[in-house]
Design an enzyme around this catalytic site. Structure first.
Site, PDB file in Angstrom:
ATOM      1  N   ASP A  47     -29.726  36.937  29.405  1.00  0.00           N
ATOM      2  CA  ASP A  47     -29.702  36.492  28.009  1.00  0.00           C
ATOM      3  C   ASP A  47     -29.704  37.692  27.063  1.00  0.00           C
ATOM      4  O   ASP A  47     -30.348  37.662  26.013  1.00  0.00           O
ATOM      5  CB  ASP A  47     -30.907  35.581  27.736  1.00  0.00           C
ATOM      6  CG  ASP A  47     -30.762  34.747  26.455  1.00  0.00           C
ATOM      7  OD1 ASP A  47     -29.616  34.611  25.969  1.00  0.00           O
ATOM      8  OD2 ASP A  47     -31.780  34.249  25.952  1.00  0.00           O
ATOM      9  N   LEU A  48     -28.986  38.738  27.449  1.00  0.00           N
ATOM     10  CA  LEU A  48     -28.877  39.900  26.566  1.00  0.00           C
ATOM     11  C   LEU A  48     -27.990  39.541  25.380  1.00  0.00           C
ATOM     12  O   LEU A  48     -26.837  39.146  25.549  1.00  0.00           O
ATOM     13  CB  LEU A  48     -28.295  41.097  27.321  1.00  0.00           C
ATOM     14  CG  LEU A  48     -29.226  41.761  28.348  1.00  0.00           C
ATOM     15  CD1 LEU A  48     -28.482  42.865  29.091  1.00  0.00           C
ATOM     16  CD2 LEU A  48     -30.474  42.330  27.662  1.00  0.00           C
TER      17      LEU A  48
END
Length: 262
Positions: free
Chosen positions: A132-133
């Protein structure tokens, strides 16, 4: 339950003087920003309680504590049946709020990417994937150094799959083709490489490489056409091209390979 209404007992119990920012809700948690005995903190209330996802996130913070690029977890507590985590408040801005300040500045973007890779490299080598960067999960301190937040949907490649593999709400702009396709067997740290490529492109051009809607991006990925708009003079072109390969196998194989492209 007293947490949501901030009853007096709750405020007194945690010695909360005030709240310096509105609460935020995301995923399975509510995030509060209290001032406790004069110190700004982050308080996360996990509505689903303690589960495997929570344990994995806390294990990552514990295993890599001491790195200035990760927030400090100061306390884990339970109040009236709800799990509460107290986390260091990072003074600065989310990358999402200052994207325009990076436009066209390849050196500034390279410095940021190097900082993020410095944080993530030992985590990747231990076979964890953030998944979830995105700019909302990267804080920029006053000195310009990054802090990576929210490992809530991280995956341990040596463990069981404990969260959905597909894209999460708010993540679709930065997600990889394998996340869109729901191919859990293809998820690796190279999934994070792709997200960092999209972030770098967005910083340099202040636009998205493959579309501005979830449907447009999905169609682009399914077409197999990896092309995106880029100037031949772009100093980041090799990094962008290699990190955003649709095929996982064609992206940089090792962490060192990715870093060498920056």
């Amino acid at each position: 339950m007293g947490i949501k209404s901030f009853d007096k007992d709750f405020l007194v119990h945690y010695k909360i003087d005030s709240f310096f920012s509105p609460e935020k809700k995301g995923g399975q948690k509510v995030v509060l920003f209290p001032v406790i005995e004069g110190v700004k903190q982050v308080m996360k209330i996990y509505e689903s309680g303690k589960d495997e996802r929570f344990d994995l996130e806390m294990n990552i913070y514990e295993n890599f504590k001491g790195h200035p690029g990760l927030p400090i977890i100061s306390k884990i507590d339970e109040y009236h049946g709800e799990l509460i985590v107290f986390e260091e408040y990072i003074e600065g801005d989310t990358l999402a709020d200052i994207i325009s300040s990076y436009k066209g500045d390849a050196d500034k973007i390279r410095k940021l990417l190097s900082g993020i890779c410095d944080i993530m490299a030992p985590i990747w080598r231990c076979r964890y994937v953030h998944r979830d960067l995105k700019p909302e999960n990267i804080m920029i301190r006053k000195d310009g150094s990054p802090v990576v937040l929210d490992f809530g949907i991280a995956r341990d490649l040596d463990g069981a799959t404990i969260t959905a593999t597909g894209i999460q709400p708010g993540t679709w702009k930065w997600a990889s083709p394998e996340q869109y396709a729901g191919k859990k067997d293809m998820i690796s740290y190279r999934t994070d490489f792709f997200s960092l490529g999209v972030i770098a492109y967005n910083l340099y051009y202040n636009t998205m490489p493959f579309g501005d809607t979830i449907n447009a991006i999905d169609i682009k990925f399914k077409s197999g056409n990896e092309s995106f708009s880029m100037d031949n003079s772009c100093p980041l072109k090799e990094y962008l091209r290699e990190s955003m390969r649709f095929s996982v196998a064609q992206r940089p194989r090792l962490v060192e390979d990715l870093i060498a492209l920056i």
